[in-house]
Design an enzyme around this catalytic site. Sequence first.
Site, mmCIF file in Angstrom:
data_model
loop_
_atom_site.group_PDB
_atom_site.id
_atom_site.type_symbol
_atom_site.label_atom_id
_atom_site.label_comp_id
_atom_site.label_asym_id
_atom_site.label_seq_id
_atom_site.Cartn_x
_atom_site.Cartn_y
_atom_site.Cartn_z
ATOM 1 N N PRO A 76 1.499 4.161 3.540
ATOM 2 C CA PRO A 76 0.751 3.017 4.329
ATOM 3 C C PRO A 76 -0.496 3.535 4.121
ATOM 4 O O PRO A 76 -0.824 4.767 4.614
ATOM 5 C CB PRO A 76 1.063 2.901 5.663
ATOM 6 C CG PRO A 76 2.723 3.425 5.594
ATOM 7 C CD PRO A 76 2.765 4.443 4.458
ATOM 8 N N GLU A 77 -1.520 2.801 3.903
ATOM 9 C CA GLU A 77 -3.023 3.241 3.832
ATOM 10 C C GLU A 77 -3.796 2.532 4.916
ATOM 11 O O GLU A 77 -3.146 1.650 5.813
ATOM 12 C CB GLU A 77 -3.465 2.706 2.321
ATOM 13 C CG GLU A 77 -3.012 3.529 1.289
ATOM 14 C CD GLU A 77 -3.416 3.367 0.035
ATOM 15 O OE1 GLU A 77 -4.880 3.136 0.063
ATOM 16 O OE2 GLU A 77 -2.913 3.420 -1.017
#
Length: 288
Positions: free
Chosen positions: A2-3
Amino acid sequence: MPELPEVEVVRAGLERHVTGATITLVEVLHDRPVRRHPGGASGFAAALTGRRIEGARRRGKYLWLPLDNGDAILGHLGMSGQLLVQPVDAPPERHLRVRLALAGTEHGRELRFVDQRMFGGLSVSVGGADLPPEIAHIARDPLDPEFDDAAFVARLRKRSSAVKRLLLDQTLVSGVGNIYADEALWRTGLHGERPGDRLTRAQALALLGHARHVMNEALAQGGTSFDALYVNVNGESGYFDRSLHAYGREDEPCDRCGTAIRRVRFMNRSSYFCPRCQPVPRRRRSTS
């Protein structure tokens, strides 16, 4: 992994669903996700039971939930972590690691930490309600209202490292991961190996602007998801992957010029770029 947009989607969901809730019970089903807490599983549970959650905040890819006593629950999703808000009678997820029973939420809810690969984790940050000291070294991100554009550009242009490495340096700018770095570089027409000190001020500002823009686009669409590992607090996957121009598009035609997108190895990951729109930088001339 996840960013920033994915983590921000989760943060917003947590703020909406758990703010004001009191933690009535903490159950640690696997010790590894709380390995960074000095007191282990029992200390983690004791520190949280009876505490009220005051909100949900974020610095880069880290999340924290300020508590009524000035401490905070500090979390990182790692590669596959999920923070889900579920009804108490919902079946346990296959990779459920930690569950927090919440009073004061509609119909009774649980905050669940689910993590298949267990690179993420939770801990209690003593005195960390405003900003956990464990992450004070992490820079602000481009979506932070207090992000200093001019200072970022000045620091970027003083560094001789490849610009993609600089985008991933969390002490310079946080929250920009592999996917959005590739997208910002494609939009700016820069190769990831271009040294920071060989960028003009205009190029550096354009790169920052494109990074901010692509992350805002992803945020509006719920983040980027390539499999079932990333979901928000309601279990819904993001779908910004449909709008990507570079990342994951090896051998597909560039949306700008039609040249096939290339993939190269980068820091045990992959970089995607258009060899025509993003030409490989010339090597520096050696000095005698």
